[in-house]
Design a protein around this motif. Structure first.
Motif, PDB file in Angstrom:
ATOM      1  N   ASP A  12       0.830  -1.226   0.000  1.00 20.22           N
ATOM      2  CA  ASP A  12       0.000   0.000   0.000  1.00 20.22           C
ATOM      3  C   ASP A  12       0.859   1.268   0.000  1.00 20.22           C
ATOM      4  OD1 ASP A  12      -2.227  -1.642   0.233  1.00 20.22           O
ATOM      5  OD2 ASP A  12      -2.198  -1.567   2.425  1.00 20.22           O
ATOM      6  N   SER A  13       2.170   1.095  -0.147  1.00 22.37           N
ATOM      7  CA  SER A  13       3.109   2.215   0.039  1.00 22.37           C
ATOM      8  C   SER A  13       2.798   3.397  -0.863  1.00 22.37           C
ATOM      9  CB  SER A  13       4.550   1.753  -0.200  1.00 22.37           C
ATOM     10  OG  SER A  13       4.935   0.827   0.788  1.00 22.37           O
ATOM     11  N   LYS A  14       2.464   3.132  -2.124  1.00 22.23           N
ATOM     12  CA  LYS A  14       2.219   4.233  -3.053  1.00 22.23           C
ATOM     13  C   LYS A  14       1.058   5.111  -2.575  1.00 22.23           C
ATOM     14  CE  LYS A  14       0.861   5.439  -7.739  1.00 22.23           C
ATOM     15  NZ  LYS A  14       0.155   5.008  -8.944  1.00 22.23           N
ATOM     16  N   ILE A  60      11.117   1.745   2.732  1.00 24.10           N
ATOM     17  CA  ILE A  60      10.603   1.227   1.452  1.00 24.10           C
ATOM     18  C   ILE A  60      11.745   1.023   0.463  1.00 24.10           C
ATOM     19  CG2 ILE A  60       9.109   1.759  -0.529  1.00 24.10           C
ATOM     20  CD1 ILE A  60       7.388   3.418   1.459  1.00 24.10           C
ATOM     21  N   PHE A  61      12.639   2.000   0.387  1.00 22.43           N
ATOM     22  CA  PHE A  61      13.776   1.883  -0.529  1.00 22.43           C
ATOM     23  C   PHE A  61      14.819   0.905   0.029  1.00 22.43           C
ATOM     24  CE2 PHE A  61      13.066   6.324  -2.609  1.00 22.43           C
ATOM     25  CZ  PHE A  61      11.872   5.851  -3.127  1.00 22.43           C
ATOM     26  N   LYS A  74       8.585  -3.648  -7.481  1.00 23.36           N
ATOM     27  CA  LYS A  74       7.363  -3.011  -7.999  1.00 23.36           C
ATOM     28  C   LYS A  74       6.987  -1.805  -7.129  1.00 23.36           C
ATOM     29  CE  LYS A  74       2.575  -4.212  -9.288  1.00 23.36           C
ATOM     30  NZ  LYS A  74       1.764  -3.494  -8.308  1.00 23.36           N
ATOM     31  N   VAL A  75       7.052  -1.988  -5.807  1.00 17.96           N
ATOM     32  CA  VAL A  75       6.711  -0.897  -4.888  1.00 17.96           C
ATOM     33  C   VAL A  75       7.689   0.271  -5.066  1.00 17.96           C
ATOM     34  CG1 VAL A  75       6.639  -0.225  -2.448  1.00 17.96           C
ATOM     35  CG2 VAL A  75       5.570  -2.363  -3.190  1.00 17.96           C
ATOM     36  N   TYR A  76       8.976  -0.052  -5.179  1.00 18.51           N
ATOM     37  CA  TYR A  76       9.999   0.973  -5.394  1.00 18.51           C
ATOM     38  C   TYR A  76       9.666   1.783  -6.644  1.00 18.51           C
ATOM     39  CZ  TYR A  76      14.772   2.911  -5.822  1.00 18.51           C
ATOM     40  OH  TYR A  76      15.862   3.741  -5.912  1.00 18.51           O
ATOM     41  N   GLU A  77       9.373   1.073  -7.725  1.00 15.62           N
ATOM     42  CA  GLU A  77       9.093   1.745  -9.002  1.00 15.62           C
ATOM     43  C   GLU A  77       7.792   2.546  -8.963  1.00 15.62           C
ATOM     44  OE1 GLU A  77       9.344  -1.399 -11.864  1.00 15.62           O
ATOM     45  OE2 GLU A  77      11.498  -1.661 -11.559  1.00 15.62           O
TER      46      GLU A  77
END
Length: 655
Positions: A12-14, A60-61, A74-77
């Motif tokens: 859910d990070s984005k 996250i990173f 995917k989350v990073y991008e």
């Protein structure tokens, strides 16, 4: 007190980041409504907004580097463009820029030096972000910055994928007969009722075979696989160079190297190049002699066509012949837990800081978490992740998470940091046994961590490693490294993991004597990397061939051993293409002058455990973070300017 490392909502990070950035944007707009802006009502809350964003995105990173998967990638991008857009909005915001300049102009005489340093840095960074440019140029910079972030991540991911995709299977026991049992145990597997051995490009496995592998052909196979990883990164480098050049031209600089020096202690490009060339020329003759010594030993084995893939193997044999030093002999004495416990004891003796292990969440079961206590009071937290894994990026690094500061409500925020390494893995039967070179790496990364965690600065943007000039940030890490070669320091933790016997004086003396083994070769190698990096960014090189030519010219002048033409080292040079060292790799040597000179003060005092001097170093260097320029802090500590000769002496290059 401390925020838990918790990524249960990683996917859910984005969405969460978008909410946080919307909220942050609104808070910035509210700050802009203040009529009489001051440091207290504008700059302090402005910094806190930035800190809250950093605190959210760092895990996250970070997780993408230490537990890499399709999900983390995917989350990073997903998060990268969201964050990049916000950072561009804030860094190019004319209203914020003007407000900071007005506060600097109106309040300079009433602010303290640290507050003025915050303003000075921020105003400089706004200029470097293009806040003074027209909208079209700002938009182009925004696009460039996002693309550069994506390319850096892709570079790193390509390298990790290439590292994990290669395996070399060895079936003949003759080819592994010299490999230490602890490395062989990690490599062994059963297939077709036969024991076979698997070596890969993760550094512990790679170095095990390159250093001890008997088969010359297998060493060449592994070496070639390592230095031809991720060939697709060649095209990424082309794109990175073109975009960075366009970016700095928009900002009014002649080159990326010139732009890079705006945030460094060195002031001119010529100063950096002449510094590196002076060191390189001073070390070149002896480096050639060191190489010939290796070649002579190889010749006794009938190796007349000495190759780069022979270097580690015959260097190890020469080291053993000269110093009777066998790295493998030492590993049982450097068991990971024993090393950490003894290291913490040393740090307590020197800096009055205790490390107490705590049970809290982390990203892997082998991560150890410690609270730092000063006068029995919690002052910081550190996460230590030492063992190699397939899902972990190679190398070693320190990453800051929270900074130490006092918020606008007067509440103290405590710092946290991560140390990540790739040391030999523990198994069900054998603990993680380190090489002395691993111990040196641990001291290095802890030097970075202490610089961040022992800060007593109350302004977040110059607390810990924040705001430290990039070419001096390696000073505290290299300084601490030197202690890992001291006899009394080593005796605190060099204990056999089975017998608990302390490593004897004779064995320790061998480590100390061997410290400067091939130091000139190591020096010219660092000069090669630093000059390649800096010169690469002094002009625009558009093709892989042009990039290779820059590297070849530097090697022709300084490298005693020219690698084979298939060696594409640059495609794996993460420091400058996926990290923050572009046109800044020289920083390692620049800062080493400071660290060697500082350590010499302990040598000259005739007491390596000189607590008075250590506490002075803690007070004048570590606790001050980025609140003052490092040349000023060094002078406060040493009461003189640093000398290049200390570095050359400590490396045994001059007497």
């Amino acid at each position: 007190m401390f925020k838990e490392f918790n990524l249960e909502k990683l996917t859910d990070s984005k969405v969460l980041l978008e909410k946080l950035l919307d909220q942050s944007k609104n808070e910035i707009l509210e700050l802009m409504e203040i009529e009489n802006k001051t440091y207290e009502n504008f700059v302090m809350p402005y910094q806190e907004i930035g800190e809250s964003i950093n605190n959210f995105v760092t895990p996250i990173f970070h997780i993408d580097s230490v537990k890499n998967s399709e999900t983390t990638g995917k989350v990073y991008e997903e998060c990268l463009p969201v964050l990049s857009k916000y950072e561009t909005w804030i860094s190019q915001n004319d209203d914020v820029f003007k407000a900071l300049k007005d506060i600097q102009s109106n309040c300079k005489t009433t602010l303290n030096d640290i507050q003025n340093k915050v303003l000075e840095n921020e105003i400089r960074d706004f200029k470097l972000s293009g806040s003074h440019l027209d909208d079209a140029k700002k938009k182009r910079l925004e696009d460039i910055n996002l693309t550069l972030s994506e390319l850096s991540h892709k570079f790193s991911q390509n390298l990790l994928n290439a590292t994990n995709s290669f395996e070399m299977i060895v079936e003949d026991k003759e080819d592994v007969k010299e490999i230490p049992s602890s490395d062989l145990e990690l490599a062994a597997f059963e297939e077709d009722d036969k024991t076979k051995y698997k070596f890969n490009l993760q550094f512990p496995s790679y170095m095990a075979y390159m250093t001890y592998g008997t088969s010359r052909e297998k060493r060449e196979e592994l070496y070639k696989a390592f230095c031809t990883r991720a060939p697709e990164n060649g095209k990424i480098i082309e794109q990175i160079l073109i975009l960075k050049n366009e970016k700095v031209k928009i900002l009014g600089f002649n080159s990326y190297s010139e732009y890079s020096l705006e945030t460094k202690m060195a002031s001119k490009e010529e100063e950096v190049v002449s510094f590196l060339e002076e060191l390189g020329h001073k070390g070149k003759k002896k480096a050639g002699e060191e190489l010939n010594e290796i070649k002579e030993l190889a010749l006794k084995d009938g190796v007349s066509d000495f190759r780069s893939s022979d270097m580690s193997y015959y260097s190890e044999k020469l080291k053993k012949a000269k110093y009777d030093l066998d790295e493998e002999y030492y590993r049982p004495y450097f068991e990971q837990t024993s090393v950490l416990d003894g290291f913490f004891d040393f740090l307590h003796q020197m800096f009055d800081v205790k490390f107490v292990q705590v049970d809290t969440k982390a990203w892997d079961e082998k991560v150890k978490v410690y609270d730092l206590l000063t006068n029995e009071k919690q002052t910081a937290r550190i996460y230590i992740d030492l063992e190699a894994r397939k899902d972990k990026r190679g190398g070693a690094w320190m990453n800051s998470w929270h900074s130490h500061y006092s918020n606008s409500k007067g509440e103290e925020q405590l710092p946290t940091a991560f140390i990540v390494c790739n040391f030999p893995q523990s198994t069900k039967t054998t603990p993680s046994l380190l090489r002395h070179s691993d111990v040196v790496t641990l001291f290095h990364e802890m030097g970075h961590a202490l610089h961040h965690l022992l800060s007593d600065i109350k302004e977040p943007y110059v607390s810990g490693i924040s705001g430290v000039a990039w070419d001096t940030v390696e000073f505290p890490s290299q300084f601490l490294e030197y202690f890992s070669y001291d006899k009394e320091v080593l005796k605190l933790f060099a204990k056999h993991y089975k017998t608990k016997e302390v490593l004897d004086d004779e064995a320790i003396e061998k480590i100390i004597k061997a410290k400067n083994f091939q130091s000139s070769l190591a020096l010219v190698r660092q000069i090669e990397l630093a000059l390649f990096d800096f010169k690469l960014y002094q002009d625009l090189y558009k093709t892989e061939e042009e990039v290779q030519n820059v590297l070849d010219k530097v090697r022709a002048e300084f490298s005693p051993m020219i690698p084979p033409s298939y060696n594409k080292f640059q495609n794996g040079f993460s420091h400058i293409f996926a990290g923050g060292y572009a046109a800044g790799y020289y920083s390692y040597k620049w800062a080493e002058v400071l660290s060697a000179d500082a350590f010499y003060m302990f040598i000259d005092s005739k007491n390596i455990f000189n607590k008075e001097l250590a506490l002075k170093y803690k007070e004048t260097i570590l606790s001050k973070g980025g609140s003052k320029n490092m040349d000023e802090l060094f002078y406060n500590f040493a009461q003189r300017k640093p000398s290049v000769d200390s570095l050359l002496k400590i490396d045994g290059i001059i007497s």
